[in-house]
Design an enzyme around this catalytic site. Structure first.
Site, PDB file in Angstrom:
ATOM      1  N   ARG A  43     -36.521 -21.866 -23.047  1.00 11.70           N
ATOM      2  CA  ARG A  43     -36.304 -21.843 -24.496  1.00 11.70           C
ATOM      3  C   ARG A  43     -37.611 -21.894 -25.290  1.00 11.70           C
ATOM      4  O   ARG A  43     -37.662 -22.442 -26.383  1.00 11.70           O
ATOM      5  CB  ARG A  43     -35.392 -22.986 -24.955  1.00 11.70           C
ATOM      6  CG  ARG A  43     -33.984 -22.894 -24.455  1.00 11.70           C
ATOM      7  CD  ARG A  43     -33.150 -21.995 -25.350  1.00 11.70           C
ATOM      8  NE  ARG A  43     -31.828 -21.814 -24.794  1.00 11.70           N
ATOM      9  CZ  ARG A  43     -30.754 -22.494 -25.181  1.00 11.70           C
ATOM     10  NH1 ARG A  43     -30.858 -23.367 -26.131  1.00 11.70           N
ATOM     11  NH2 ARG A  43     -29.598 -22.251 -24.623  1.00 11.70           N
ATOM     12  N   ARG A  47     -36.068 -22.111 -31.617  1.00 12.34           N
ATOM     13  CA  ARG A  47     -36.122 -22.833 -32.883  1.00 12.34           C
ATOM     14  C   ARG A  47     -37.282 -23.789 -33.085  1.00 12.34           C
ATOM     15  O   ARG A  47     -37.466 -24.313 -34.173  1.00 12.34           O
ATOM     16  CB  ARG A  47     -34.810 -23.573 -33.114  1.00 12.34           C
ATOM     17  CG  ARG A  47     -33.717 -22.633 -33.547  1.00 12.34           C
ATOM     18  CD  ARG A  47     -32.391 -23.326 -33.600  1.00 12.34           C
ATOM     19  NE  ARG A  47     -32.005 -23.776 -32.282  1.00 12.34           N
ATOM     20  CZ  ARG A  47     -30.864 -24.370 -32.020  1.00 12.34           C
ATOM     21  NH1 ARG A  47     -30.014 -24.617 -32.978  1.00 12.34           N
ATOM     22  NH2 ARG A  47     -30.562 -24.740 -30.786  1.00 12.34           N
ATOM     23  N   ARG A  56     -34.945 -15.244 -37.717  1.00  9.42           N
ATOM     24  CA  ARG A  56     -33.516 -15.484 -37.515  1.00  9.42           C
ATOM     25  C   ARG A  56     -32.766 -15.885 -38.795  1.00  9.42           C
ATOM     26  O   ARG A  56     -31.533 -15.913 -38.796  1.00  9.42           O
ATOM     27  CB  ARG A  56     -33.341 -16.555 -36.433  1.00  9.42           C
ATOM     28  CG  ARG A  56     -33.541 -16.065 -34.977  1.00  9.42           C
ATOM     29  CD  ARG A  56     -32.417 -15.146 -34.523  1.00  9.42           C
ATOM     30  NE  ARG A  56     -31.155 -15.552 -35.108  1.00  9.42           N
ATOM     31  CZ  ARG A  56     -30.465 -16.638 -34.764  1.00  9.42           C
ATOM     32  NH1 ARG A  56     -30.863 -17.364 -33.751  1.00  9.42           N
ATOM     33  NH2 ARG A  56     -29.369 -16.969 -35.377  1.00  9.42           N
ATOM     34  N   ASP A  92     -29.391 -14.121 -24.363  1.00  9.21           N
ATOM     35  CA  ASP A  92     -28.571 -15.304 -24.118  1.00  9.21           C
ATOM     36  C   ASP A  92     -27.675 -15.016 -22.927  1.00  9.21           C
ATOM     37  O   ASP A  92     -27.391 -13.850 -22.635  1.00  9.21           O
ATOM     38  CB  ASP A  92     -27.725 -15.654 -25.351  1.00  9.21           C
ATOM     39  CG  ASP A  92     -27.118 -17.044 -25.205  1.00  9.21           C
ATOM     40  OD1 ASP A  92     -27.806 -18.013 -25.531  1.00  9.21           O
ATOM     41  OD2 ASP A  92     -25.980 -17.155 -24.708  1.00  9.21           O
ATOM     42  N   TYR A 167     -17.909 -21.440 -19.919  1.00 11.38           N
ATOM     43  CA  TYR A 167     -17.738 -21.028 -21.318  1.00 11.38           C
ATOM     44  C   TYR A 167     -16.466 -20.198 -21.504  1.00 11.38           C
ATOM     45  O   TYR A 167     -15.745 -20.347 -22.488  1.00 11.38           O
ATOM     46  CB  TYR A 167     -18.962 -20.232 -21.801  1.00 11.38           C
ATOM     47  CG  TYR A 167     -20.145 -21.119 -22.098  1.00 11.38           C
ATOM     48  CD1 TYR A 167     -20.130 -21.961 -23.200  1.00 11.38           C
ATOM     49  CD2 TYR A 167     -21.265 -21.138 -21.275  1.00 11.38           C
ATOM     50  CE1 TYR A 167     -21.210 -22.804 -23.472  1.00 11.38           C
ATOM     51  CE2 TYR A 167     -22.351 -21.967 -21.542  1.00 11.38           C
ATOM     52  CZ  TYR A 167     -22.310 -22.799 -22.640  1.00 11.38           C
ATOM     53  OH  TYR A 167     -23.362 -23.628 -22.913  1.00 11.38           O
TER      54      TYR A 167
HETATM   55  O1  CP3 Z   1     -35.755 -19.436 -22.810  1.00 14.72           O
HETATM   56  C1  CP3 Z   1     -35.963 -18.634 -23.735  1.00 14.72           C
HETATM   57  O2  CP3 Z   1     -36.859 -18.799 -24.585  1.00 14.72           O
HETATM   58  C2  CP3 Z   1     -35.162 -17.332 -23.793  1.00 14.72           C
HETATM   59  C3  CP3 Z   1     -33.991 -17.370 -24.606  1.00 14.72           C
HETATM   60  C4  CP3 Z   1     -32.700 -18.039 -24.166  1.00 14.72           C
HETATM   61  C5  CP3 Z   1     -31.688 -18.334 -25.104  1.00 14.72           C
HETATM   62  N1  CP3 Z   1     -30.583 -18.760 -24.425  1.00 14.72           N
HETATM   63  C6  CP3 Z   1     -31.814 -18.142 -26.544  1.00 14.72           C
HETATM   64  C7  CP3 Z   1     -30.956 -18.949 -27.422  1.00 14.72           C
HETATM   65  C8  CP3 Z   1     -32.191 -18.365 -22.914  1.00 14.72           C
HETATM   66  C9  CP3 Z   1     -32.881 -18.294 -21.560  1.00 14.72           C
HETATM   67  C10 CP3 Z   1     -30.855 -18.817 -23.087  1.00 14.72           C
HETATM   68  C11 CP3 Z   1     -29.963 -19.195 -21.975  1.00 14.72           C
HETATM   69  C12 CP3 Z   1     -28.777 -19.992 -22.271  1.00 14.72           C
HETATM   70  N2  CP3 Z   1     -27.868 -19.856 -23.292  1.00 14.72           N
HETATM   71  C13 CP3 Z   1     -28.286 -20.994 -21.407  1.00 14.72           C
HETATM   72  C14 CP3 Z   1     -28.929 -21.418 -20.123  1.00 14.72           C
HETATM   73  C15 CP3 Z   1     -30.099 -22.282 -20.379  1.00 14.72           C
HETATM   74  C16 CP3 Z   1     -29.752 -23.677 -20.833  1.00 14.72           C
HETATM   75  O3  CP3 Z   1     -30.195 -24.022 -21.924  1.00 14.72           O
HETATM   76  O4  CP3 Z   1     -29.117 -24.383 -20.061  1.00 14.72           O
HETATM   77  C17 CP3 Z   1     -27.110 -21.505 -21.969  1.00 14.72           C
HETATM   78  C18 CP3 Z   1     -26.252 -22.627 -21.399  1.00 14.72           C
HETATM   79  C19 CP3 Z   1     -26.854 -20.764 -23.145  1.00 14.72           C
HETATM   80  C20 CP3 Z   1     -25.693 -20.901 -24.071  1.00 14.72           C
HETATM   81  C21 CP3 Z   1     -26.183 -21.268 -25.424  1.00 14.72           C
HETATM   82  N3  CP3 Z   1     -26.684 -20.351 -26.316  1.00 14.72           N
HETATM   83  C22 CP3 Z   1     -26.329 -22.559 -25.997  1.00 14.72           C
HETATM   84  C23 CP3 Z   1     -25.907 -23.856 -25.350  1.00 14.72           C
HETATM   85  C24 CP3 Z   1     -26.922 -22.385 -27.264  1.00 14.72           C
HETATM   86  C25 CP3 Z   1     -27.387 -23.456 -28.229  1.00 14.72           C
HETATM   87  C26 CP3 Z   1     -26.442 -23.669 -29.361  1.00 14.72           C
HETATM   88  C27 CP3 Z   1     -27.140 -24.382 -30.495  1.00 14.72           C
HETATM   89  O5  CP3 Z   1     -27.289 -23.745 -31.565  1.00 14.72           O
HETATM   90  O6  CP3 Z   1     -27.560 -25.534 -30.311  1.00 14.72           O
HETATM   91  C28 CP3 Z   1     -27.135 -21.003 -27.434  1.00 14.72           C
HETATM   92  C29 CP3 Z   1     -27.773 -20.340 -28.589  1.00 14.72           C
HETATM   93  C30 CP3 Z   1     -29.176 -19.914 -28.348  1.00 14.72           C
HETATM   94  N4  CP3 Z   1     -29.601 -19.196 -27.295  1.00 14.72           N
HETATM   95  C31 CP3 Z   1     -30.263 -20.168 -29.211  1.00 14.72           C
HETATM   96  C32 CP3 Z   1     -31.379 -19.545 -28.642  1.00 14.72           C
HETATM   97  C33 CP3 Z   1     -32.775 -19.460 -29.191  1.00 14.72           C
HETATM   98  C34 CP3 Z   1     -30.193 -20.911 -30.535  1.00 14.72           C
HETATM   99  C35 CP3 Z   1     -29.614 -19.981 -31.552  1.00 14.72           C
HETATM  100  C36 CP3 Z   1     -30.262 -20.163 -32.880  1.00 14.72           C
HETATM  101  O7  CP3 Z   1     -31.475 -19.964 -32.985  1.00 14.72           O
HETATM  102  O8  CP3 Z   1     -29.489 -20.455 -33.811  1.00 14.72           O
END
Ligand code: CP3
Length: 365
Positions: A43, A47, A56, A92, A167
């Site tokens: 990640r 953010r 974003r 994602d 999910y």
């Molecule tokens: O690592 C990186 O920088 C690459 C980007 C990346 C994202 N999601 C961007 C994202 C990666 C590798 C993921 C994988 C992902 N997504 C996982 C596996 C990794 C982990 O964290 O365990 C999972 C479980 C998800 C599902 C998911 N998507 C979650 C739990 C969330 C967070 C929700 C929240 O807003 O708290 C997301 C959204 C997400 N994916 C964001 C980002 C940057 C946040 C969205 C935003 O900016 O509003």
């Protein structure tokens, strides 16, 4: 310097000097010595960066994943800012599932939310198999990125069948994974059909990324730690194995990561990983003992430590580097993703410290 930046040199077994295949990150994944311990952060694109929040502000999450010019820019941001040893594709884990026909959204502050959760065999049929044309925006973004990144490797990724199934069955994030486990224990036939289909989608999605030029892939099984080792082996391992072992001939290192997986580390390696991701609960020397000498490790700074004063961060980074020396290869990372409230300058300092401490060690040979 050569202009071949696609990383394809790695696949015919002749790493090009200076290219991604010869980078500190790929060397560590392959358990080969390098100039310093490589570091990147799960990640890292997200953010914690004001430049990410700016982009974003006007674009929903899934849309940003489908616009190659935005994917490219967001993926490059942490590389420019922190000098990390690898980029990870901005996307994602639900992107391929959406491409496969499942109606879902990523809700800010919540995560993926699925309109009609999977409950019956007919629902599994709704998950179509995907090819390159279904995710052409990913293909295009990866091709742009490998040119822009030059010698810096790009990591592709996908969610593992269990985490994706969670999910899809729950309909959204869940603390207990109760519905998922109820289906797994109560209807093993449906469970295996669902995970088998998700494994096919995941394998196809990773192959698109590899063909477009990523230098490594990471399979995120973030929630696998919810299972005992016996249940993991019975209900999950065969499907994660079909993904990872299915890429054995692809010529790129495969990283397998989950949270709370202390009891599963050996099995997660056996699934066909070159590198096993370790969360902060298991010291890397203990993890190495469980995983064995044939795989590198990745990890494992607790992301919340980054919120503490610098001397605390520094001591933890040094401890992890020391314990990582027990492994045949170590990629420095967090034990899970960067928290949004993290000060990005602390991440930059961690990269510099990892490089400084580990390159001094390499000099002393
Ligand atoms: O690592 C990186 O920088 C690459 C980007 C990346 C994202 N999601 C961007 C994202 C990666 C590798 C993921 C994988 C992902 N997504 C996982 C596996 C990794 C982990 O964290 O365990 C999972 C479980 C998800 C599902 C998911 N998507 C979650 C739990 C969330 C967070 C929700 C929240 O807003 O708290 C997301 C959204 C997400 N994916 C964001 C980002 C940057 C946040 C969205 C935003 O900016 O509003």
């Amino acid at each position: 310097m050569t202009t071949d930046t696609t990383g394809t040199a790695a696949r015919d077994g002749h790493p090009r000097p200076g290219g991604p295949a010869d980078s500190p990150f790929i060397r560590a994944c392959r358990r080969r010595p390098g100039p310093h311990t490589p570091v990147w952060f799960m990640r890292q694109a997200g953010r914690s960066l004001p430049e990410y929040r700016e982009i974003r502000a006007s674009v929903p999450m899934l849309e940003s994943c489908r616009r190659p010019e935005l994917v490219t820019e967001i993926t490059l941001q942490p590389v420019r800012r922190h000098g990390v040893d690898a980029a990870i594709l901005f996307s994602d884990i639900v992107v391929p599932v959406a491409a496969a026909g499942i109606d879902l959204d990523i809700v800010p502050g919540t995560g993926p939310v699925v309109a009609e959760p999977i409950r019956a065999a007919a629902d599994v049929e709704r998950i179509r198999l995907i090819g390159r044309d279904d995710v052409s925006y990913v293909d295009e973004a990866v091709r742009q990125l490998v040119v822009e990144l030059g010698d810096t490797p790009l990591i592709g990724f996908a969610g593992a069948p269990f985490t994706l199934a969670s999910y899809l069955v729950e309909g959204g994030p869940s603390r207990t994974h109760a519905k998922t486990k109820a289906l797994m224990y109560g209807d093993p036939e449906l469970w295996h059909a669902l995970c088998g289909r998700l494994a096919e989608v995941t394998l196809a999605f990773l192959r698109v990324q590899i063909e477009a030029g990523v230098s490594a892939v990471q399979l995120f099984d973030s929630w696998a730690g919810a299972l005992s080792e016996a249940d993991y082996r019975r209900y999950v391992l065969p499907h994660s194995t079909s993904v990872l072992s299915g890429l054995a001939d692809a010529g790129v290192p495969r990283i397998h990561f989950g949270v709370g997986t202390a009891e599963l580390l050996g099995a997660m390696g056996e699934a066909g990983a070159d590198v096993v991701g370790v969360d902060w609960r298991t010291p890397l020397d203990v993890a190495t003992h469980r995983i064995g000498p044939d795989r590198a490790v990745q990890g494992n700074l607790d992301p919340t430590v980054l919120l503490a004063p610098w001397p605390v961060v520094e001591a933890e980074v040094r401890r992890i580097l020391a314990q990582g020396q027990a492994a045949p290869g170590h990629v420095f990372n967090l034990g899970h993703g960067v928290l949004p409230e993290t000060d990005p300058d602390v991440l930059t300092r961690v990269v510099a410290l990892v490089h400084e401490v580990s390159s001094r060690r390499a000099d002393q040979g």
